[in-house]
Design a protein around this motif. Structure first.
Motif, PDB file in Angstrom:
ATOM      1  N   LEU A  34       1.078  -1.096   0.047  1.00  0.00           N
ATOM      2  CA  LEU A  34      -0.209  -0.053   0.015  1.00  0.00           C
ATOM      3  C   LEU A  34       0.620   0.749  -0.322  1.00  0.00           C
ATOM      4  N   ARG A  35       1.969   1.091   1.430  1.00  0.00           N
ATOM      5  CA  ARG A  35       3.114   2.269   0.674  1.00  0.00           C
ATOM      6  C   ARG A  35       3.573   2.741  -0.719  1.00  0.00           C
ATOM      7  N   GLY A  36       3.825   1.257  -1.280  1.00  0.00           N
ATOM      8  CA  GLY A  36       4.309   1.556  -2.928  1.00  0.00           C
ATOM      9  C   GLY A  36       3.221   2.419  -3.466  1.00  0.00           C
ATOM     10  N   LEU A  37       2.088   2.031  -3.293  1.00  0.00           N
ATOM     11  CA  LEU A  37       0.768   2.352  -4.441  1.00  0.00           C
ATOM     12  C   LEU A  37       0.896   3.587  -4.311  1.00  0.00           C
ATOM     13  N   VAL A  38       0.571   4.182  -2.788  1.00  0.00           N
ATOM     14  CA  VAL A  38       0.947   5.337  -2.459  1.00  0.00           C
ATOM     15  C   VAL A  38       1.558   6.409  -2.500  1.00  0.00           C
ATOM     16  N   VAL A  39       3.131   6.137  -2.410  1.00  0.00           N
ATOM     17  CA  VAL A  39       3.962   6.865  -3.316  1.00  0.00           C
ATOM     18  C   VAL A  39       4.242   7.223  -4.987  1.00  0.00           C
ATOM     19  N   GLY A  40       3.902   5.655  -5.550  1.00  0.00           N
ATOM     20  CA  GLY A  40       3.879   5.844  -6.976  1.00  0.00           C
ATOM     21  C   GLY A  40       2.790   7.161  -7.338  1.00  0.00           C
ATOM     22  N   ILE A  41       1.458   6.810  -6.884  1.00  0.00           N
ATOM     23  CA  ILE A  41       0.895   7.860  -6.922  1.00  0.00           C
ATOM     24  C   ILE A  41       0.740   9.464  -6.713  1.00  0.00           C
ATOM     25  N   GLY A  42       1.495   9.480  -5.554  1.00  0.00           N
ATOM     26  CA  GLY A  42       1.778  11.155  -5.197  1.00  0.00           C
ATOM     27  C   GLY A  42       2.643  11.658  -6.226  1.00  0.00           C
ATOM     28  N   VAL A  43       4.323  10.367  -6.635  1.00  0.00           N
ATOM     29  CA  VAL A  43       5.024  11.034  -7.205  1.00  0.00           C
ATOM     30  C   VAL A  43       4.773  12.158  -8.179  1.00  0.00           C
ATOM     31  N   ALA A  44       4.234  11.151  -8.721  1.00  0.00           N
ATOM     32  CA  ALA A  44       2.828  12.562 -10.002  1.00  0.00           C
ATOM     33  C   ALA A  44       2.551  13.630 -10.205  1.00  0.00           C
ATOM     34  N   GLN A  45       2.479  13.708  -9.088  1.00  0.00           N
ATOM     35  CA  GLN A  45       1.973  15.111  -8.478  1.00  0.00           C
ATOM     36  C   GLN A  45       2.973  16.110  -8.427  1.00  0.00           C
ATOM     37  N   LEU A  46       4.213  15.630  -8.586  1.00  0.00           N
ATOM     38  CA  LEU A  46       5.913  16.101  -8.571  1.00  0.00           C
ATOM     39  C   LEU A  46       5.941  17.541  -9.858  1.00  0.00           C
ATOM     40  N   ALA A  47       5.635  16.452 -11.065  1.00  0.00           N
ATOM     41  CA  ALA A  47       5.469  17.628 -12.197  1.00  0.00           C
ATOM     42  C   ALA A  47       5.489  18.923 -12.061  1.00  0.00           C
ATOM     43  N   THR A  48       4.128  19.498 -11.984  1.00  0.00           N
ATOM     44  CA  THR A  48       3.369  20.960 -11.474  1.00  0.00           C
ATOM     45  C   THR A  48       4.389  21.432 -11.266  1.00  0.00           C
ATOM     46  N   PRO A  49       5.225  21.536  -9.900  1.00  0.00           N
ATOM     47  CA  PRO A  49       6.480  22.943 -10.005  1.00  0.00           C
ATOM     48  C   PRO A  49       7.370  22.178  -9.874  1.00  0.00           C
ATOM     49  N   LEU A  50       7.662  21.335 -10.652  1.00  0.00           N
ATOM     50  CA  LEU A  50       9.270  20.618 -10.813  1.00  0.00           C
ATOM     51  C   LEU A  50       9.682  21.160 -13.037  1.00  0.00           C
ATOM     52  N   ALA A  51       7.433  21.158 -12.754  1.00  0.00           N
ATOM     53  CA  ALA A  51       8.262  21.702 -14.172  1.00  0.00           C
ATOM     54  C   ALA A  51       7.925  22.996 -14.625  1.00  0.00           C
ATOM     55  N   ARG A  52       8.007  24.048 -13.729  1.00  0.00           N
ATOM     56  CA  ARG A  52       7.686  25.439 -13.077  1.00  0.00           C
ATOM     57  C   ARG A  52       9.093  25.821 -13.119  1.00  0.00           C
ATOM     58  N   ILE A  53       9.781  24.677 -12.528  1.00  0.00           N
ATOM     59  CA  ILE A  53      11.444  25.229 -11.835  1.00  0.00           C
ATOM     60  C   ILE A  53      12.231  25.386 -13.118  1.00  0.00           C
ATOM     61  N   PHE A  54      12.323  24.211 -13.854  1.00  0.00           N
ATOM     62  CA  PHE A  54      13.483  23.190 -15.144  1.00  0.00           C
ATOM     63  C   PHE A  54      12.676  23.562 -16.050  1.00  0.00           C
ATOM     64  N   SER A  55      11.568  24.509 -16.744  1.00  0.00           N
ATOM     65  CA  SER A  55      11.435  24.790 -18.204  1.00  0.00           C
ATOM     66  C   SER A  55      11.860  25.893 -18.151  1.00  0.00           C
ATOM     67  N   ALA A  56      11.855  26.662 -17.721  1.00  0.00           N
ATOM     68  CA  ALA A  56      13.105  27.611 -18.839  1.00  0.00           C
ATOM     69  C   ALA A  56      14.447  28.259 -18.931  1.00  0.00           C
ATOM     70  N   GLU A  57      14.864  27.271 -17.955  1.00  0.00           N
ATOM     71  CA  GLU A  57      15.830  26.517 -18.400  1.00  0.00           C
ATOM     72  C   GLU A  57      16.408  26.141 -19.921  1.00  0.00           C
ATOM     73  N   LEU A  58      15.666  24.982 -19.646  1.00  0.00           N
ATOM     74  CA  LEU A  58      15.013  24.013 -21.317  1.00  0.00           C
ATOM     75  C   LEU A  58      14.458  24.924 -22.311  1.00  0.00           C
ATOM     76  N   LEU A  59      14.325  26.017 -21.808  1.00  0.00           N
ATOM     77  CA  LEU A  59      13.516  27.291 -23.086  1.00  0.00           C
ATOM     78  C   LEU A  59      14.690  27.670 -23.811  1.00  0.00           C
ATOM     79  N   GLU A  60      15.913  27.897 -22.581  1.00  0.00           N
ATOM     80  CA  GLU A  60      16.995  28.906 -23.662  1.00  0.00           C
ATOM     81  C   GLU A  60      17.419  27.650 -24.078  1.00  0.00           C
ATOM     82  N   PHE A  61      17.495  26.377 -23.908  1.00  0.00           N
ATOM     83  CA  PHE A  61      18.604  25.679 -25.342  1.00  0.00           C
ATOM     84  C   PHE A  61      17.807  26.000 -26.761  1.00  0.00           C
ATOM     85  N   GLY A  62      16.939  24.650 -26.845  1.00  0.00           N
ATOM     86  CA  GLY A  62      16.526  24.593 -27.121  1.00  0.00           C
ATOM     87  C   GLY A  62      15.118  25.336 -28.079  1.00  0.00           C
ATOM     88  N   GLU A  63      14.082  25.929 -27.223  1.00  0.00           N
ATOM     89  CA  GLU A  63      12.849  26.904 -27.116  1.00  0.00           C
ATOM     90  C   GLU A  63      11.855  25.562 -26.555  1.00  0.00           C
TER      91      GLU A  63
END
Length: 397
Positions: free
Chosen positions: A1-30
């Motif tokens: 059950l704990r593994g299932l909770v972690v697996g589902i919850g990690v997907a929610q990290l995508a939105t804040p992490l994308a906001r952090i890294f996307s600007a630098e990626l756009l500088e390389f190849g738009e």
């Protein structure tokens, strides 16, 4: 059950992490570089899935040829509905013809898919099981919670963008939101109890409501560092409820394994549609409230007011070094005042959005608590009825 909770919850990290890294990626190849990076992540994930050897388990052949008809109706219907919800507030609902046609097509296709599945002997999506009280309540609760979580992607980000801030200036705020999401995953995995969704859901909704209420007092001087606590609370709530909600549904699936695909469809639709409906509804509400506040502010702006006249004159004096024409400078001063009024109207509108999100989160929590109390009262009544001695029949005289 704990593994299932972690697996589902990690997907929610995508939105804040994308906001952090996307600007630098756009500088390389738009944009092309960003999409190539996403493609690379997908290929790495596919390789990991293929390399992972699962233990032996029972396998059943559940797909039939008639399932392709359901998919052919369901997939384009969902795509049209998502397109309407994503672009409706951008193109505006009543001013673009294709939105009406797309919505009509989505209704026809999704209704046809549901009708096909409802009358099949061996359905891919068990509509009767979806219509049960437990599944309906689970879907509605996940939908409402995802709606409330739109505060993070639509409310806070839109508010900062309305003030003229860029993505680079919000890195600390997104980092705090990501930290809250990670902490919510850990807390959910450590405290998970099967069959008890009410406690984590109530805590998650209370965190969302508290974060929205903190943001509801924003001004034009509010900056990302002023929203760190609120975004942390909302990030925590976004992942703290997901695991228990998924496990509650999985408990129903274990009793009826053939309903696994039905549950995956329900959970995925509630997650995705909740986010899209929340973004569309909150964006539309913000636009309507901005027009209202703008009309209220502009109504009281008249050059007969000494304060307004002095503000226009101050704005015009800023253009004195570059513009020699007094009339043109005065017009630019009026324009600057109008821009300030529009900015303040946007601030007031976003405060209304934050208050609406807090109200929805609190009402959802109250609804879930009332339902839980009703179930507890019913269980007590059944327990008393089971423990009471049976009446002894009186012998006939």
């Amino acid at each position: 059950l704990r593994g299932l909770v972690v697996g589902i919850g990690v997907a929610q990290l995508a939105t804040p992490l994308a906001r952090i890294f996307s600007a630098e990626l756009l500088e390389f190849g738009e944009w092309r570089g960003l999409y190539l990076f996403e493609l690379g992540l997908a290929l790495v994930a596919l390789g990991c899935v293929l390399m992972l050897r699962l233990p032996p388990s029972d396998r059943m052949k559940v797909f039939e040829q008639a399932d392709f008809l359901t998919f052919a109706l369901f997939a384009p219907g969902m795509a049209l509905l998502c397109a309407v919800l994503s672009l409706g507030r951008v193109e505006w609902w009543f001013e673009t013809e294709w939105i009406g046609w797309a919505l009509s097509g989505a209704i026809v296709l999704l209704t046809s898919a549901i009708a096909v599945e409802h009358f099949r002997a061996n359905p891919l999506i068990n509509t009767r099981w979806l219509a049960s009280g437990t599944m309906v309540r689970l879907g509605v609760s996940v939908l409402l919670i995802r709606f409330s979580l739109s505060e993070q992607s639509t409310g806070a980000v839109g508010f900062m963008q309305a003030l003229g801030l860029t993505n680079d200036q919000m890195h600390v705020m997104f980092a705090m939101a990501a930290f809250g999401c990670a902490l919510g995953i850990v807390a959910s995995a450590l405290t998970i109890v099967p069959g008890r969704m009410i406690i984590p859901s109530s805590i998650a909704l209370a965190c969302i409501a508290a974060g929205a209420l903190l943001d509801a007092h924003s001004t034009s001087l509010t900056r990302p560092q002023d929203m760190l606590l609120s975004q942390f609370l909302i990030g925590f709530g976004s992942t703290y409820f997901l695991g228990p909600a998924m496990i509650l549904g999985m408990g129903q699936v274990i009793a009826q394994p053939r309903n696994l695909i039905t549950f995956v469809v329900l959970f995925g639709m509630a997650q995705n549609l909740g986010g899209l409906v929340g973004t569309a509804a909150l964006g539309t509400f913000q636009t309507a409230r901005e027009k209202y506040h703008s009309s209220q502010l502009v109504e009281h702006l008249t050059l007969q007011d000494p304060l307004v006249a002095s503000r226009v004159q101050a704005g015009a004096s800023a253009y004195a070094p570059t513009i020699a024409d007094p009339a043109l400078r005065n017009a630019m001063g009026v324009r600057a005042l109008g821009t300030a009024a529009s900015r303040e109207a946007n601030v007031l509108a976003y405060n209304d959005v934050f208050m609406l999100i807090a109200a929805i989160a609190l009402l959802t929590m109250v609804w879930m608590l009332i339902h839980r109390l009703r179930l507890m009262r019913r269980d007590r009544a059944l327990a008393r009825a089971a423990s009471s001695p049976l009446p002894v029949p009186t012998p006939a005289p």
